[in-house]
Design an enzyme around this catalytic site. Structure first.
Site, PDB file in Angstrom:
ATOM      1  N   GLY A  95       0.838  -1.201   0.000  1.00 36.94           N
ATOM      2  CA  GLY A  95       0.000   0.000   0.000  1.00 36.94           C
ATOM      3  C   GLY A  95       0.869   1.246   0.000  1.00 36.94           C
ATOM      4  O   GLY A  95       2.105   1.164   0.158  1.00 36.94           O
ATOM      5  N   LEU A  96       0.242   2.376  -0.178  1.00 37.62           N
ATOM      6  CA  LEU A  96       0.950   3.656  -0.237  1.00 37.62           C
ATOM      7  C   LEU A  96       1.673   3.972   1.079  1.00 37.62           C
ATOM      8  O   LEU A  96       1.304   3.442   2.130  1.00 37.62           O
ATOM      9  CB  LEU A  96      -0.047   4.788  -0.519  1.00 37.62           C
ATOM     10  N   SER A  97       2.636   4.848   1.000  1.00 32.92           N
ATOM     11  CA  SER A  97       3.266   5.379   2.212  1.00 32.92           C
ATOM     12  C   SER A  97       2.185   6.070   3.046  1.00 32.92           C
ATOM     13  O   SER A  97       1.405   6.853   2.515  1.00 32.92           O
ATOM     14  CB  SER A  97       4.355   6.374   1.811  1.00 32.92           C
ATOM     15  N   GLY A  98       2.101   5.749   4.304  1.00 31.92           N
ATOM     16  CA  GLY A  98       1.091   6.362   5.173  1.00 31.92           C
ATOM     17  C   GLY A  98      -0.236   5.621   5.207  1.00 31.92           C
ATOM     18  O   GLY A  98      -1.151   6.014   5.929  1.00 31.92           O
ATOM     19  N   SER A  99      -0.341   4.517   4.438  1.00 27.13           N
ATOM     20  CA  SER A  99      -1.619   3.788   4.399  1.00 27.13           C
ATOM     21  C   SER A  99      -1.860   3.018   5.696  1.00 27.13           C
ATOM     22  O   SER A  99      -3.002   2.722   6.040  1.00 27.13           O
ATOM     23  CB  SER A  99      -1.653   2.825   3.202  1.00 27.13           C
ATOM     24  N   GLY A 100      -0.780   2.697   6.406  1.00 31.04           N
ATOM     25  CA  GLY A 100      -0.928   1.989   7.680  1.00 31.04           C
ATOM     26  C   GLY A 100      -0.335   0.587   7.696  1.00 31.04           C
ATOM     27  O   GLY A 100      -0.561  -0.169   8.638  1.00 31.04           O
ATOM     28  N   LYS A 101       0.466   0.242   6.665  1.00 28.32           N
ATOM     29  CA  LYS A 101       1.085  -1.084   6.578  1.00 28.32           C
ATOM     30  C   LYS A 101       1.899  -1.431   7.821  1.00 28.32           C
ATOM     31  O   LYS A 101       1.762  -2.503   8.394  1.00 28.32           O
ATOM     32  CB  LYS A 101       2.069  -1.163   5.398  1.00 28.32           C
ATOM     33  N   SER A 102       2.747  -0.507   8.190  1.00 26.88           N
ATOM     34  CA  SER A 102       3.677  -0.763   9.277  1.00 26.88           C
ATOM     35  C   SER A 102       2.919  -0.886  10.606  1.00 26.88           C
ATOM     36  O   SER A 102       3.087  -1.866  11.348  1.00 26.88           O
ATOM     37  CB  SER A 102       4.694   0.375   9.319  1.00 26.88           C
ATOM     38  N   SER A 122       6.070  -1.775  -1.967  1.00 31.05           N
ATOM     39  CA  SER A 122       6.085  -2.743  -3.088  1.00 31.05           C
ATOM     40  C   SER A 122       5.081  -2.356  -4.167  1.00 31.05           C
ATOM     41  O   SER A 122       4.073  -3.034  -4.359  1.00 31.05           O
ATOM     42  CB  SER A 122       5.850  -4.175  -2.578  1.00 31.05           C
TER      43      SER A 122
END
Lengths: 203, 203
Positions: free
Chosen positions: A34-41, A108
């Site tokens: 997902g995009l940067s800031g989407s909440g993956k981490s 990714s």
């Protein structure tokens, strides 16, 4: 140490199945994209915490433990991004072979790169989790101030701004972090893992 | 998902100590080094088998699972050999972070390359195991026929023939496969792991 002894020992190496038996849960990659800031981490950290609390053997690969180590000799060109994801995929594959439920949290952005990782793994061992969030919402969150820098031209080739993000076509799981809370998103994934018997439903 | 929630979750990620507690044994790299044919692979397979039977969470990195995957874009030049060992060291470091007793079986001929891996890991997490065997004995064993090919000039830069092998100066463990049997060598390493409390002596 005769050569015949040598051959016997080699044939009886510890298998993935034996590790899975020891751990009492299946191994697989939970590939967050997902995009940067989407909440993956955030989501992968919270999920791992919950899985670990349930006695699951996990490991999480992210920028912190990969970009400064294994992939420190890579930049952000399209070729280097592809090699970055390739190496992460290979390591995730080894971790799955080691019996771990492995979480990866990387933008990714290229579909082909993710599909190449999927192809490395056995069937049902690659679970693509699309962490969905509009560019607008990600840019409003901007937890690391990266979008601001990208808009100002201080960061080049930033995904969503001047580099593409290719949405998954058929992700195993989609969570929408503009609608679902962190707790809800974690539960959706836990439920999936139980339903598909990656982990014991009685945990 | 507020930014403050985000920060809280990030700070509470699962630690190496928590994984070690779950597994009930310490994690470390058992780094086997020695000439081709010295018995690294045989010994590491036998040791892993024994550790697994005792309920230890292990993983073994060797040419089979690394050279055709993570390191398939590397050759055998000195630079590529160094990058080969660097990547293996980084992956071993991640596996140790994941709580695994990690075994690696590579010739790893250069002292500097091995010392660089040691430097990646915390103290007492890198156990260098020198699998000692004379070149003459290795060449007599020649289980894969590689020495014969190297002597015939069909393989270039073969360690021990026309490329150097640098013996460890201070390995944690040395086994001499010309003198010790496979069973004895496995036991020496198991005893070391128990004595130094990597694994429970009562196992």
């Amino acid at each position: 140490m005769s050569q015949s002894t040598n051959i016997v020992w080699h044939e009886s190496h510890v298998t993935k199945e034996e590790r899975v038996n020891l751990n009492q849960h299946k191994s697989a990659v939970l590939w967050f994209t997902g995009l940067s800031g989407s909440g993956k981490s955030t989501l992968s950290v919270a999920l791992e915490k919950e899985l670990h609390a349930q006695g699951i053997h996990t490991y999480r690969l992210d920028g912190d433990n990969v970009r400064h180590g294994l992939n420190k000799n890579l930049g952000f060109s399209p070729e280097d991004r592809t090699e970055n994801i390739r190496r992460i995929g290979e390591v995730a594959n080894l971790m799955v072979d080691a019996g771990l439920l492995t979480l990866t949290a990387f933008i990714s952005p290229y579909r082909t790169d993710r599909d190449n990782v999927r192809a490395l793994l056995d069937e049902n061992e690659f679970l693509e989790i699309y962490v969905k969030c509009s560019l607008e919402a990600c840019e409003n969150r901007d937890p690391k101030g990266l979008y601001k820098k990208a808009r100002a031209g201080e960061i080049k080739s930033f995904t969503g701004i001047d580099a593409p993000y290719e949405e998954p076509n058929h992700p195993e799981i989609t969570v929408d972090t503009e609608i679902q809370s962190l707790e809800e998103s974690v539960q959706v994934i836990i439920n999936y893992l139980k339903e598909k018997q990656y982990i014991d439903a009685r945990r």
